[in-house]
Design a protein around this motif. Structure first.
Motif, PDB file in Angstrom:
ATOM      1  N   ALA A 189       0.801  -1.265   0.398  1.00 58.69           N
ATOM      2  CA  ALA A 189       0.330  -0.042   0.390  1.00 58.69           C
ATOM      3  C   ALA A 189       0.421   1.131   0.220  1.00 58.69           C
ATOM      4  CB  ALA A 189      -0.837  -0.091   1.427  1.00 58.69           C
ATOM      5  N   GLN A 190       1.816   0.881   0.609  1.00 56.27           N
ATOM      6  CA  GLN A 190       3.198   2.497   0.493  1.00 56.27           C
ATOM      7  C   GLN A 190       3.445   2.146  -0.266  1.00 56.27           C
ATOM      8  OE1 GLN A 190       5.447   1.656   3.730  1.00 56.27           O
ATOM      9  NE2 GLN A 190       4.277   2.077   5.347  1.00 56.27           N
ATOM     10  N   GLU A 191       3.838   1.874  -0.993  1.00 51.35           N
ATOM     11  CA  GLU A 191       4.788   1.776  -2.552  1.00 51.35           C
ATOM     12  C   GLU A 191       3.975   2.170  -3.411  1.00 51.35           C
ATOM     13  OE1 GLU A 191       6.167  -1.880  -2.937  1.00 51.35           O
ATOM     14  OE2 GLU A 191       8.001  -1.722  -1.676  1.00 51.35           O
ATOM     15  N   ALA A 192       2.547   1.904  -3.534  1.00 48.59           N
ATOM     16  CA  ALA A 192       1.418   2.446  -3.829  1.00 48.59           C
ATOM     17  C   ALA A 192       0.881   3.858  -4.781  1.00 48.59           C
ATOM     18  CB  ALA A 192       0.186   1.038  -4.567  1.00 48.59           C
ATOM     19  N   LYS A 193       0.877   3.820  -3.131  1.00 52.51           N
ATOM     20  CA  LYS A 193       0.742   5.949  -2.480  1.00 52.51           C
ATOM     21  C   LYS A 193       2.124   6.573  -3.300  1.00 52.51           C
ATOM     22  CE  LYS A 193      -0.563   8.903   1.208  1.00 52.51           C
ATOM     23  NZ  LYS A 193      -1.108   8.775   2.868  1.00 52.51           N
ATOM     24  N   ALA A 194       3.564   5.321  -2.898  1.00 49.59           N
ATOM     25  CA  ALA A 194       3.852   6.834  -3.071  1.00 49.59           C
ATOM     26  C   ALA A 194       4.480   6.221  -4.901  1.00 49.59           C
ATOM     27  CB  ALA A 194       5.485   6.102  -2.561  1.00 49.59           C
ATOM     28  N   ALA A 195       4.071   5.461  -5.312  1.00 54.33           N
ATOM     29  CA  ALA A 195       4.262   5.620  -7.271  1.00 54.33           C
ATOM     30  C   ALA A 195       3.455   6.434  -8.258  1.00 54.33           C
ATOM     31  CB  ALA A 195       3.353   4.384  -7.823  1.00 54.33           C
ATOM     32  N   GLU A 197       1.708   9.359  -5.990  1.00 50.60           N
ATOM     33  CA  GLU A 197       2.083  10.477  -5.900  1.00 50.60           C
ATOM     34  C   GLU A 197       2.684  11.035  -6.685  1.00 50.60           C
ATOM     35  OE1 GLU A 197       3.076  10.402  -1.203  1.00 50.60           O
ATOM     36  OE2 GLU A 197       1.174  10.842  -0.626  1.00 50.60           O
ATOM     37  N   ALA A 198       4.030  10.082  -6.986  1.00 53.99           N
ATOM     38  CA  ALA A 198       5.060  10.236  -7.680  1.00 53.99           C
ATOM     39  C   ALA A 198       4.238  10.758  -9.049  1.00 53.99           C
ATOM     40  CB  ALA A 198       6.154   9.298  -7.609  1.00 53.99           C
ATOM     41  N   GLN A 199       3.951  10.072  -9.463  1.00 54.67           N
ATOM     42  CA  GLN A 199       3.446  10.010 -11.021  1.00 54.67           C
ATOM     43  C   GLN A 199       2.387  11.442 -10.995  1.00 54.67           C
ATOM     44  OE1 GLN A 199       0.420   6.851 -12.319  1.00 54.67           O
ATOM     45  NE2 GLN A 199      -0.014   7.517 -13.933  1.00 54.67           N
ATOM     46  N   ALA A 200       1.620  11.503  -9.783  1.00 56.10           N
ATOM     47  CA  ALA A 200       0.700  12.888 -10.235  1.00 56.10           C
ATOM     48  C   ALA A 200       1.754  13.896 -10.197  1.00 56.10           C
ATOM     49  CB  ALA A 200      -0.072  13.685  -8.497  1.00 56.10           C
ATOM     50  N   ALA A 201       3.203  13.917  -9.330  1.00 55.42           N
ATOM     51  CA  ALA A 201       3.935  15.092  -9.293  1.00 55.42           C
ATOM     52  C   ALA A 201       4.481  15.046 -10.435  1.00 55.42           C
ATOM     53  CB  ALA A 201       4.960  15.186  -7.740  1.00 55.42           C
ATOM     54  N   GLU A 202       4.713  14.174 -11.208  1.00 56.78           N
ATOM     55  CA  GLU A 202       5.860  14.442 -12.791  1.00 56.78           C
ATOM     56  C   GLU A 202       4.770  14.135 -13.542  1.00 56.78           C
ATOM     57  OE1 GLU A 202       8.497  13.811 -14.792  1.00 56.78           O
ATOM     58  OE2 GLU A 202       8.273  13.371 -13.303  1.00 56.78           O
ATOM     59  N   ALA A 203       3.806  14.157 -13.424  1.00 58.06           N
ATOM     60  CA  ALA A 203       2.122  14.970 -14.887  1.00 58.06           C
ATOM     61  C   ALA A 203       2.172  16.634 -14.467  1.00 58.06           C
ATOM     62  CB  ALA A 203       0.719  13.872 -14.054  1.00 58.06           C
ATOM     63  N   GLU A 204       1.545  16.794 -12.509  1.00 59.38           N
ATOM     64  CA  GLU A 204       1.662  18.431 -12.631  1.00 59.38           C
ATOM     65  C   GLU A 204       3.173  18.924 -13.312  1.00 59.38           C
ATOM     66  OE1 GLU A 204      -0.546  21.000 -11.025  1.00 59.38           O
ATOM     67  OE2 GLU A 204      -0.802  19.526 -11.547  1.00 59.38           O
TER      68      GLU A 204
END
Length: 354
Positions: A189-195, A197-204
């Motif tokens: 769950a932590q890894e999925a959440k981190a992924a 968040e990273a994807q959202a940050a990259e898109a932003e």
């Protein structure tokens, strides 16, 4: 005094010496004890009391057992013992107890003479030994039963201990497995959440970079009235290209391939007359310019303006891949009088460097 009773068969009676030789001897009540402690009543039988006969025979047996009989230091008297087999006949009248007593006394006398002790059965020979053997056997049986019970109890205790140990091991294994599962789920769950968040940050970040680069890459509209529909693009499918992907058999617009989320701008001043889902076009915005020309923006991922007037270069939506597409791009159509025209030619005629 001579007796008139005839001698039984097999018994010799020797006359005692005369009184002149050693005197007359008559047993009295005080000098002779009853046989086996029982007083018997004399019954006359042929002129002689039975008790006297028994007493005489018993006396003969006792004298024989001792080997020597003395009476007031007188000379020995020869005694002949009767045949033991004839004693029941001698002691007629059915008194079997008396016959048995006489037989035992005679046997004892014979043993005294010969030095041989009659053999008896084990119980009569030594009742104490038989009792001791029974006690020992009983004690041994009880000891064996106690040992067997102790062994069975030990086996039961060992089995119970083994069962409890196995149960504890199973419970521990289940607990450890559950703990590992919980940790794995938490980690996933932590890894999925981190992924995410990273994807959202990259898109932003990409979105911010595209918006910042758009004004720099965009061509200034001619006479300040027109603008390119998007920036950082690549032209792919041109107007009029034939293919089975289009329902009319040919391409009716110009495709600007760009990353999803790239801003889409109004090419000129006008008003939005339509905005929403349009089947194979996906999300579509129709912008009507002042001269009546319609500009169709298709396959949008989002729409910023759905109605009202807009100016040239104003952002009205973003590039997407909705509807019938093979990738993220902006499908731009230019329509005049209800018919499509070549977008590239029309944009170039407005002074835009496509």
């Amino acid at each position: 005094m001579a007796s008139n009773v005839p001698a039984p068969e097999g018994v010799q009676i020797h006359e005692p010496p005369t009184a002149g030789a050693w005197g007359e001897w008559n047993p009295t009540e005080d000098s002779v004890r009853p046989v086996r402690g029982k007083h018997r009543v004399a019954r006359q039988h042929g002129g002689l009391a039975r008790s006297s006969t028994v007493l005489g025979v018993g006396l003969f047996a006792a004298v024989g057992a001792g080997g020597i009989a003395t009476a007031q230091d007188r000379p020995q008297v020869a005694i002949s013992l009767p045949d033991l087999g004839s004693l029941p006949t001698l002691l007629s009248g059915g008194d079997t107890g008396t016959a048995s007593a006489v037989r035992d006394a005679a046997a004892a006398g014979t043993a005294g003479r010969t030095g041989i002790i009659p053999q008896q059965d084990d119980q009569r020979a030594d009742p104490g030994e038989a009792l001791r053997n029974r006690i020992l056997q009983q004690a041994e049986t009880q000891q064996d039963a106690a040992v067997a019970q102790a062994v069975a109890q030990s086996a039961r205790e060992a089995q119970e201990a083994a069962g409890q140990e196995a149960k504890a091991k199973r419970e521990e294994a289940l607990r450890q497995a559950e703990e590992v599962k919980t940790k794995a789920e938490a980690k996933a769950a932590q890894e999925a959440k981190a992924a995410q968040e990273a994807q959202a940050a990259e898109a932003e970040k990409a979105k911010a970079g595209q918006e910042q680069a758009a004004p720099e890459q965009g061509t200034a509209p001619t006479s300040g009235k027109y603008s390119l529909p998007t920036s950082a693009y690549t032209l792919t499918s041109h107007y009029g290209v034939s293919g089975s992907m289009w329902s009319s058999g040919r391409h009716t617009g110009l495709d600007f391939a760009a990353p999803s989320g790239t801003p889409v701008k109004a090419v000129g001043t006008g008003k939005v007359i339509s905005a929403g889902w349009s089947g194979a076009y996906g999300y579509r915005i129709v912008l009507q310019l002042e001269d009546g020309t319609e500009i169709w923006y298709c396959h949008l991922s989002s729409m910023s303006v759905t109605s009202g007037s807009v100016g040239a270069g104003e952002t009205i939506g973003r590039v997407g891949a909705t509807g019938n597409v093979t990738g993220s791009h902006l499908h731009l159509e230019v329509r005049k009088g209800g018919s499509t025209v070549n977008p590239l030619t029309w944009l170039t005629s407005k002074g835009l460097n496509v």
